[in-house]
Design a protein around this motif. Structure first.
Motif, PDB file in Angstrom:
ATOM      1  N   ALA A  22      47.035  13.625  70.110  1.00 57.34           N
ATOM      2  CA  ALA A  22      46.898  13.481  70.815  1.00 57.34           C
ATOM      3  C   ALA A  22      47.323  14.876  71.921  1.00 57.34           C
ATOM      4  CB  ALA A  22      46.683  12.604  72.352  1.00 57.34           C
ATOM      5  N   SER A  23      49.025  15.385  71.737  1.00 56.61           N
ATOM      6  CA  SER A  23      49.391  16.504  71.728  1.00 56.61           C
ATOM      7  C   SER A  23      49.467  17.739  70.621  1.00 56.61           C
ATOM      8  CB  SER A  23      51.200  15.812  71.089  1.00 56.61           C
ATOM      9  OG  SER A  23      51.569  15.120  72.324  1.00 56.61           O
ATOM     10  N   VAL A  24      48.146  17.836  69.961  1.00 52.15           N
ATOM     11  CA  VAL A  24      48.010  18.813  69.509  1.00 52.15           C
ATOM     12  C   VAL A  24      46.644  19.214  70.257  1.00 52.15           C
ATOM     13  CG1 VAL A  24      46.997  20.026  67.530  1.00 52.15           C
ATOM     14  CG2 VAL A  24      48.684  18.289  67.292  1.00 52.15           C
ATOM     15  N   LEU A  25      45.357  18.476  70.477  1.00 49.21           N
ATOM     16  CA  LEU A  25      43.894  18.357  70.460  1.00 49.21           C
ATOM     17  C   LEU A  25      43.915  18.645  72.081  1.00 49.21           C
ATOM     18  CD1 LEU A  25      41.195  17.576  69.765  1.00 49.21           C
ATOM     19  CD2 LEU A  25      41.055  14.902  70.177  1.00 49.21           C
ATOM     20  N   ASN A  26      44.445  17.581  72.862  1.00 49.71           N
ATOM     21  CA  ASN A  26      43.950  17.769  74.562  1.00 49.71           C
ATOM     22  C   ASN A  26      44.368  19.107  74.805  1.00 49.71           C
ATOM     23  OD1 ASN A  26      42.989  15.366  74.672  1.00 49.71           O
ATOM     24  ND2 ASN A  26      45.051  13.709  75.385  1.00 49.71           N
ATOM     25  N   PRO A  27      46.430  19.750  74.642  1.00 49.85           N
ATOM     26  CA  PRO A  27      46.100  21.106  75.531  1.00 49.85           C
ATOM     27  C   PRO A  27      45.671  22.285  74.843  1.00 49.85           C
ATOM     28  CG  PRO A  27      48.277  20.296  74.174  1.00 49.85           C
ATOM     29  CD  PRO A  27      46.723  19.135  73.930  1.00 49.85           C
ATOM     30  N   ILE A  28      44.922  22.050  73.326  1.00 48.60           N
ATOM     31  CA  ILE A  28      44.221  22.923  73.325  1.00 48.60           C
ATOM     32  C   ILE A  28      43.298  23.216  73.706  1.00 48.60           C
ATOM     33  CG2 ILE A  28      43.532  24.528  70.780  1.00 48.60           C
ATOM     34  CD1 ILE A  28      45.968  23.232  69.430  1.00 48.60           C
ATOM     35  N   ASN A  29      42.873  22.322  73.348  1.00 45.95           N
ATOM     36  CA  ASN A  29      41.143  22.343  74.157  1.00 45.95           C
ATOM     37  C   ASN A  29      41.030  22.590  75.582  1.00 45.95           C
ATOM     38  OD1 ASN A  29      40.325  21.606  72.057  1.00 45.95           O
ATOM     39  ND2 ASN A  29      39.416  18.807  72.243  1.00 45.95           N
ATOM     40  N   ASP A  30      42.155  21.969  76.045  1.00 44.33           N
ATOM     41  CA  ASP A  30      42.556  22.577  77.684  1.00 44.33           C
ATOM     42  C   ASP A  30      42.195  23.881  77.845  1.00 44.33           C
ATOM     43  OD1 ASP A  30      41.757  19.328  78.606  1.00 44.33           O
ATOM     44  OD2 ASP A  30      43.877  19.269  79.041  1.00 44.33           O
ATOM     45  N   TYR A  31      42.698  24.632  76.238  1.00 45.12           N
ATOM     46  CA  TYR A  31      43.338  25.745  77.350  1.00 45.12           C
ATOM     47  C   TYR A  31      42.004  26.701  76.818  1.00 45.12           C
ATOM     48  CZ  TYR A  31      45.236  30.721  75.096  1.00 45.12           C
ATOM     49  OH  TYR A  31      44.867  32.100  74.940  1.00 45.12           O
ATOM     50  N   PHE A  32      40.906  26.488  75.960  1.00 41.81           N
ATOM     51  CA  PHE A  32      40.025  26.365  74.719  1.00 41.81           C
ATOM     52  C   PHE A  32      38.945  26.572  76.432  1.00 41.81           C
ATOM     53  CE2 PHE A  32      41.943  27.366  71.610  1.00 41.81           C
ATOM     54  CZ  PHE A  32      41.930  28.734  71.124  1.00 41.81           C
ATOM     55  N   THR A  33      38.946  25.078  76.860  1.00 35.82           N
ATOM     56  CA  THR A  33      38.114  25.841  77.865  1.00 35.82           C
ATOM     57  C   THR A  33      37.887  25.564  79.492  1.00 35.82           C
ATOM     58  OG1 THR A  33      38.009  22.977  77.466  1.00 35.82           O
ATOM     59  CG2 THR A  33      37.328  23.491  76.226  1.00 35.82           C
ATOM     60  N   CYS A  53      49.132  28.916  72.033  1.00 33.97           N
ATOM     61  CA  CYS A  53      48.775  27.320  72.221  1.00 33.97           C
ATOM     62  C   CYS A  53      50.061  26.974  71.645  1.00 33.97           C
ATOM     63  CB  CYS A  53      47.963  26.727  70.215  1.00 33.97           C
ATOM     64  SG  CYS A  53      45.641  27.436  71.301  1.00 33.97           S
ATOM     65  N   HIS A  54      50.410  27.094  70.263  1.00 35.26           N
ATOM     66  CA  HIS A  54      51.616  26.378  69.930  1.00 35.26           C
ATOM     67  C   HIS A  54      53.186  26.365  71.290  1.00 35.26           C
ATOM     68  CE1 HIS A  54      56.091  26.466  67.798  1.00 35.26           C
ATOM     69  NE2 HIS A  54      55.116  25.879  67.065  1.00 35.26           N
ATOM     70  N   ASP A  55      53.391  26.690  71.900  1.00 35.66           N
ATOM     71  CA  ASP A  55      54.242  26.607  73.269  1.00 35.66           C
ATOM     72  C   ASP A  55      53.681  25.209  73.677  1.00 35.66           C
ATOM     73  OD1 ASP A  55      55.795  28.598  72.822  1.00 35.66           O
ATOM     74  OD2 ASP A  55      54.680  29.943  74.068  1.00 35.66           O
ATOM     75  N   LEU A  56      52.217  25.262  73.727  1.00 38.44           N
ATOM     76  CA  LEU A  56      51.632  23.941  74.939  1.00 38.44           C
ATOM     77  C   LEU A  56      52.116  22.874  73.723  1.00 38.44           C
ATOM     78  CD1 LEU A  56      47.949  25.704  75.687  1.00 38.44           C
ATOM     79  CD2 LEU A  56      50.148  25.345  77.765  1.00 38.44           C
ATOM     80  N   ILE A  57      51.720  22.594  72.358  1.00 48.28           N
ATOM     81  CA  ILE A  57      52.060  21.483  71.375  1.00 48.28           C
ATOM     82  C   ILE A  57      53.728  21.305  72.122  1.00 48.28           C
ATOM     83  CG2 ILE A  57      51.972  21.244  69.399  1.00 48.28           C
ATOM     84  CD1 ILE A  57      49.646  22.895  68.598  1.00 48.28           C
ATOM     85  N   VAL A  58      54.172  22.488  71.598  1.00 46.15           N
ATOM     86  CA  VAL A  58      55.628  21.778  71.161  1.00 46.15           C
ATOM     87  C   VAL A  58      56.481  20.552  72.807  1.00 46.15           C
ATOM     88  CG1 VAL A  58      58.056  22.917  71.628  1.00 46.15           C
ATOM     89  CG2 VAL A  58      56.308  23.776  70.383  1.00 46.15           C
ATOM     90  N   ASP A  59      55.823  21.287  74.649  1.00 46.94           N
ATOM     91  CA  ASP A  59      56.017  21.201  75.600  1.00 46.94           C
ATOM     92  C   ASP A  59      54.750  19.706  75.574  1.00 46.94           C
ATOM     93  OD1 ASP A  59      56.507  21.526  78.611  1.00 46.94           O
ATOM     94  OD2 ASP A  59      54.196  21.109  78.966  1.00 46.94           O
ATOM     95  N   GLN A  60      54.006  19.324  74.959  1.00 50.23           N
ATOM     96  CA  GLN A  60      53.363  18.147  75.203  1.00 50.23           C
ATOM     97  C   GLN A  60      54.118  16.750  74.129  1.00 50.23           C
ATOM     98  OE1 GLN A  60      50.994  17.688  77.194  1.00 50.23           O
ATOM     99  NE2 GLN A  60      50.747  15.209  77.097  1.00 50.23           N
ATOM    100  N   MET A  63      57.026  15.865  75.979  1.00 44.43           N
ATOM    101  CA  MET A  63      56.929  15.067  77.094  1.00 44.43           C
ATOM    102  C   MET A  63      57.052  13.646  76.167  1.00 44.43           C
ATOM    103  SD  MET A  63      54.438  16.593  79.497  1.00 44.43           S
ATOM    104  CE  MET A  63      53.659  15.686  79.747  1.00 44.43           C
ATOM    105  N   GLU A  64      56.307  13.831  75.247  1.00 45.12           N
ATOM    106  CA  GLU A  64      55.642  12.034  74.699  1.00 45.12           C
ATOM    107  C   GLU A  64      56.731  11.867  73.800  1.00 45.12           C
ATOM    108  OE1 GLU A  64      53.247  10.487  75.490  1.00 45.12           O
ATOM    109  OE2 GLU A  64      52.064  12.166  76.234  1.00 45.12           O
ATOM    110  N   PHE A  65      58.218  12.577  73.311  1.00 47.36           N
ATOM    111  CA  PHE A  65      59.165  11.827  72.822  1.00 47.36           C
ATOM    112  C   PHE A  65      60.652  12.437  72.649  1.00 47.36           C
ATOM    113  CE2 PHE A  65      55.129  12.716  69.858  1.00 47.36           C
ATOM    114  CZ  PHE A  65      54.775  11.119  69.420  1.00 47.36           C
ATOM    115  N   GLU A  66      60.060  12.748  73.711  1.00 48.10           N
ATOM    116  CA  GLU A  66      61.740  13.449  73.998  1.00 48.10           C
ATOM    117  C   GLU A  66      62.209  12.351  74.118  1.00 48.10           C
ATOM    118  OE1 GLU A  66      63.984  17.408  76.249  1.00 48.10           O
ATOM    119  OE2 GLU A  66      62.478  16.293  76.735  1.00 48.10           O
TER     120      GLU A  66
END
Length: 205
Positions: A22-33, A53-60, A63-66
């Motif tokens: 989800a940390s890969v799929l959601n932010p990238i799909n949001d970015y392109f749409t 996209c990489h920055d968005l993945i890292v940020d997500q 949030m999920e694992f820190e």
């Protein structure tokens, strides 16, 4: 470093894989749409898209694992990693059609691709190696086409784990010869008659 098999990786990552995907799929799909970004993106190169996209993945991922007790985050030599249970490092990359990450060839990138992660100079090095979590963008550039976890050795993957199960990057059998189409059977001509009804043994019914 002993390395890790696909079966071991699946077992290890099973409790985390939903959030990773989800940390890969959601932010990238949001970015392109996102319509608010459409005009802005038209001015950007594919390299800029990949960086964003990489920055968005890292940020997500942060949030999920820190705060997760069995994972930790690492920034080392400008590379971001998620370490899971002190066994593997996960690196997040844009993949090409061969499910390989592409980047400028440096001593560091070469060593990472060859599982020589001592280049990172970490204490308590995770013993099972480096896994790549990569995504492919669809041909229309409207979102994610596939997400894979791979164990890379040099210029090839020793194994791949398809997280979307059905992305177009799955290996498909290529048909060299097309299947022959069945020929239409021609109807046999029937004897003409002026009488209505079926002809049976020369008699009309």
């Amino acid at each position: 470093m002993r390395g890790i098999s696909k079966e071991e990786a699946v077992e290890l990552l099973e409790p985390y894989i939903y959030k990773i995907k989800a940390s890969v799929l959601n932010p990238i799909n949001d970015y392109f749409t996102n319509p608010a970004l459409t005009l802005h993106r038209q001015k950007l190169s594919k390299r800029s898209d990949a960086s964003n996209c990489h920055d968005l993945i890292v940020d997500q991922i942060k949030m999920e694992f820190e705060q997760h007790p069995r994972t930790r985050l690492l920034h080392k030599n400008k590379v971001f990693f998620l370490i899971v249970e002190e066994r593997v490092l996960l690196r997040f990359k844009l993949f090409d059609h061969k499910n390989l990450g592409r980047s400028i060839n440096t001593i560091q990138s070469t060593k990472l691709n060859n599982q020589e992660i001592e280049q990172l100079e970490l204490e308590n090095m995770p013993p099972d190696g480096l896994l790549h979590v990569g995504y492919c963008i669809n041909t229309l550039r409207t979102g994610v086409d596939n997400i894979c976890v791979t164990y890379r050795q040099g210029d090839q993957n020793l194994w791949e784990w398809d997280l979307l199960e059905g992305g177009s990057n799955n290996v498909k059998q290529i048909e060299i010869f097309p299947h022959e189409q069945p020929m239409d059977r021609k109807r046999k001509p029937r004897p003409k008659t002026d009488n209505v009804g079926e002809i049976v043994n020369g008699n009309n019914h």
